[in-house]
Scaffold this motif. Structure first.
Motif, PDB file in Angstrom:
ATOM      1  N   UNK A  98       0.832  -1.198   0.000  1.00  0.00           N
ATOM      2  CA  UNK A  98       0.000   0.000   0.000  1.00  0.00           C
ATOM      3  C   UNK A  98       0.870   1.253   0.000  1.00  0.00           C
ATOM      4  N   UNK A  99       0.204   2.403   0.058  1.00  0.00           N
ATOM      5  CA  UNK A  99       0.873   3.691   0.083  1.00  0.00           C
ATOM      6  C   UNK A  99       0.382   4.503   1.272  1.00  0.00           C
ATOM      7  N   UNK A 100       1.249   5.361   1.782  1.00  0.00           N
ATOM      8  CA  UNK A 100       0.870   6.339   2.797  1.00  0.00           C
ATOM      9  C   UNK A 100       1.095   7.731   2.219  1.00  0.00           C
ATOM     10  N   UNK A 101       0.057   8.547   2.232  1.00  0.00           N
ATOM     11  CA  UNK A 101       0.186   9.955   1.872  1.00  0.00           C
ATOM     12  C   UNK A 101       0.139  10.743   3.170  1.00  0.00           C
ATOM     13  N   UNK A 102       1.239  11.417   3.480  1.00  0.00           N
ATOM     14  CA  UNK A 102       1.357  12.148   4.746  1.00  0.00           C
ATOM     15  C   UNK A 102       1.620  13.610   4.440  1.00  0.00           C
ATOM     16  N   UNK A 103       0.821  14.483   5.019  1.00  0.00           N
ATOM     17  CA  UNK A 103       0.978  15.923   4.826  1.00  0.00           C
ATOM     18  C   UNK A 103       1.028  16.609   6.182  1.00  0.00           C
ATOM     19  N   UNK A 104       1.903  17.616   6.274  1.00  0.00           N
ATOM     20  CA  UNK A 104       2.022  18.387   7.511  1.00  0.00           C
ATOM     21  C   UNK A 104       2.117  19.874   7.177  1.00  0.00           C
ATOM     22  N   UNK A 105       1.516  20.712   8.003  1.00  0.00           N
ATOM     23  CA  UNK A 105       1.629  22.157   7.785  1.00  0.00           C
ATOM     24  C   UNK A 105       2.998  22.662   8.223  1.00  0.00           C
ATOM     25  N   UNK A 106       3.430  23.816   7.722  1.00  0.00           N
ATOM     26  CA  UNK A 106       4.727  24.372   8.128  1.00  0.00           C
ATOM     27  C   UNK A 106       4.759  24.692   9.621  1.00  0.00           C
ATOM     28  N   UNK A 107       5.969  24.709  10.170  1.00  0.00           N
ATOM     29  CA  UNK A 107       6.130  25.051  11.581  1.00  0.00           C
ATOM     30  C   UNK A 107       5.790  26.509  11.857  1.00  0.00           C
ATOM     31  N   UNK A 108       6.077  27.374  10.887  1.00  0.00           N
ATOM     32  CA  UNK A 108       5.958  28.811  11.083  1.00  0.00           C
ATOM     33  C   UNK A 108       6.813  29.210  12.291  1.00  0.00           C
ATOM     34  N   UNK A 109       6.225  29.821  13.312  1.00  0.00           N
ATOM     35  CA  UNK A 109       7.013  30.268  14.471  1.00  0.00           C
ATOM     36  C   UNK A 109       7.009  29.270  15.621  1.00  0.00           C
ATOM     37  N   UNK A 110       6.452  28.088  15.403  1.00  0.00           N
ATOM     38  CA  UNK A 110       6.395  27.089  16.459  1.00  0.00           C
ATOM     39  C   UNK A 110       7.693  26.275  16.500  1.00  0.00           C
ATOM     40  N   UNK A 111       8.060  25.821  17.702  1.00  0.00           N
ATOM     41  CA  UNK A 111       9.258  25.006  17.859  1.00  0.00           C
ATOM     42  C   UNK A 111       9.027  23.566  17.415  1.00  0.00           C
ATOM     43  N   UNK A 112       7.804  23.108  17.506  1.00  0.00           N
ATOM     44  CA  UNK A 112       7.484  21.750  17.066  1.00  0.00           C
ATOM     45  C   UNK A 112       6.028  21.701  16.629  1.00  0.00           C
ATOM     46  N   UNK A 113       5.733  20.716  15.803  1.00  0.00           N
ATOM     47  CA  UNK A 113       4.363  20.567  15.329  1.00  0.00           C
ATOM     48  C   UNK A 113       4.138  19.104  14.990  1.00  0.00           C
ATOM     49  N   UNK A 114       3.203  18.471  15.695  1.00  0.00           N
ATOM     50  CA  UNK A 114       2.981  17.041  15.547  1.00  0.00           C
ATOM     51  C   UNK A 114       1.723  16.702  14.762  1.00  0.00           C
ATOM     52  N   UNK A 115       0.902  17.689  14.436  1.00  0.00           N
ATOM     53  CA  UNK A 115      -0.337  17.406  13.726  1.00  0.00           C
ATOM     54  C   UNK A 115      -0.051  17.046  12.278  1.00  0.00           C
ATOM     55  N   UNK A 116      -0.855  16.135  11.731  1.00  0.00           N
ATOM     56  CA  UNK A 116      -0.619  15.675  10.371  1.00  0.00           C
ATOM     57  C   UNK A 116      -1.908  15.187   9.726  1.00  0.00           C
ATOM     58  N   UNK A 117      -1.848  15.051   8.419  1.00  0.00           N
ATOM     59  CA  UNK A 117      -2.912  14.410   7.646  1.00  0.00           C
ATOM     60  C   UNK A 117      -2.357  13.105   7.107  1.00  0.00           C
ATOM     61  N   UNK A 118      -3.113  12.027   7.269  1.00  0.00           N
ATOM     62  CA  UNK A 118      -2.683  10.700   6.839  1.00  0.00           C
ATOM     63  C   UNK A 118      -3.765  10.053   5.994  1.00  0.00           C
ATOM     64  N   UNK A 119      -3.362   9.556   4.832  1.00  0.00           N
ATOM     65  CA  UNK A 119      -4.273   8.804   3.967  1.00  0.00           C
ATOM     66  C   UNK A 119      -3.575   7.519   3.552  1.00  0.00           C
ATOM     67  N   UNK A 120      -4.300   6.403   3.652  1.00  0.00           N
ATOM     68  CA  UNK A 120      -3.769   5.088   3.326  1.00  0.00           C
ATOM     69  C   UNK A 120      -4.547   4.519   2.146  1.00  0.00           C
ATOM     70  N   UNK A 121      -3.845   3.988   1.170  1.00  0.00           N
ATOM     71  CA  UNK A 121      -4.506   3.401   0.012  1.00  0.00           C
ATOM     72  C   UNK A 121      -3.509   2.629  -0.829  1.00  0.00           C
ATOM     73  N   UNK A 122      -4.006   2.053  -1.932  1.00  0.00           N
ATOM     74  CA  UNK A 122      -3.141   1.279  -2.814  1.00  0.00           C
ATOM     75  C   UNK A 122      -2.596   2.125  -3.962  1.00  0.00           C
ATOM     76  N   UNK A 123      -3.369   3.068  -4.466  1.00  0.00           N
ATOM     77  CA  UNK A 123      -2.912   4.006  -5.502  1.00  0.00           C
ATOM     78  C   UNK A 123      -3.470   5.377  -5.155  1.00  0.00           C
ATOM     79  N   UNK A 124      -2.647   6.209  -4.561  1.00  0.00           N
ATOM     80  CA  UNK A 124      -3.106   7.506  -4.062  1.00  0.00           C
ATOM     81  C   UNK A 124      -2.618   8.613  -4.985  1.00  0.00           C
ATOM     82  N   UNK A 125      -3.537   9.427  -5.428  1.00  0.00           N
ATOM     83  CA  UNK A 125      -3.198  10.664  -6.126  1.00  0.00           C
ATOM     84  C   UNK A 125      -3.226  11.792  -5.106  1.00  0.00           C
ATOM     85  N   UNK A 126      -2.422  12.844  -5.311  1.00  0.00           N
ATOM     86  CA  UNK A 126      -2.445  13.939  -4.326  1.00  0.00           C
ATOM     87  C   UNK A 126      -3.835  14.531  -4.204  1.00  0.00           C
TER      88      UNK A 126
END
Length: 202
Positions: A98-126
């Motif tokens: 399978x495939x994992x599509x993982x997206x995260x927003x920029x840190x900007x002025x934060x020291x850390x950022x753990x939030x994310x978007x996760x999509x799991x599939x066999x053929x993932x388009x953006x």
């Protein structure tokens, strides 16, 4: 608008035996706030050589991949203007089944950022930007990747118990996966981020 200057990828076929790679980078995507996508696609199963003029972002690719593999801390060094343009960093990981599509927003002025978007599939388009929202975090992402790579071993630091036990996951594997230009040209460094504080304990 996302800049038109991007690295170029060339692939060399037959670089590794079939079935030897459990995880590959299929593509890196940059989203701006208007939903425009700047893709950088890789050729699976090949050695991909990335070329480009100075300032096209070659040195930023490893930190983007590392950030989307579940690193919460600062790794992507971008100027404020570019950070304000990018809405999401995204990486498409290819595994055996399978495939994992993982997206995260920029840190900007934060020291850390753990939030994310996760999509799991066999053929993932953006996905379009309106379909991307926070639905996961770095801990869950590391667990998903680690499980697919078969990393389940518990590490006990030493018999004196001077440090806590912890679970090995893809977080430790990153030091062996990546190699930037600083390591290549150094006569003292062997591993990725070796010269950063507290990496030895990690």
């Amino acid at each position: 608008m996302l800049g038109s200057r991007m690295p170029t990828v060339f692939g060399r076929h037959g670089a590794s035996g079939k079935g030897n790679l459990k995880m590959q980078i299929a593509a890196i995507y940059l989203y701006n706030h208007f939903g425009e996508i700047r893709p950088l696609e890789f050729k699976l199963g090949d050695v991909n050589i990335i070329t480009g003029a100075q300032g096209t972002g070659k040195s930023t690719l490893i930190p983007i991949i590392e950030y989307c593999m579940g690193r919460s801390g600062p790794s992507i060094k971008l100027d404020d203007e570019l950070q304000s343009v990018i809405a999401w960093f995204a990486v498409l990981f290819q595994f055996q089944d399978d495939q994992l599509f993982i997206a995260k927003p920029p840190l900007m002025n934060q020291k850390s950022r753990a939030e994310a978007f996760l999509k799991i599939g066999t053929r993932i388009s953006p996905p379009p930007i309106e379909d991307i929202s926070i639905n996961s975090n770095d801990e869950a992402i590391r667990a998903e990747i680690s499980r697919r790579l078969g990393i389940f071993h518990k590490f006990i630091a030493d018999e004196d118990r001077t440090t806590k036990d912890y679970e090995l996951d893809v977080d430790q594997a990153r030091f062996f996966i990546f190699q930037d230009s600083n390591i290549i040209t150094s006569d003292k460094l062997v591993f990725y981020r070796q010269d950063e504080p507290y990496i030895y304990q990690t």
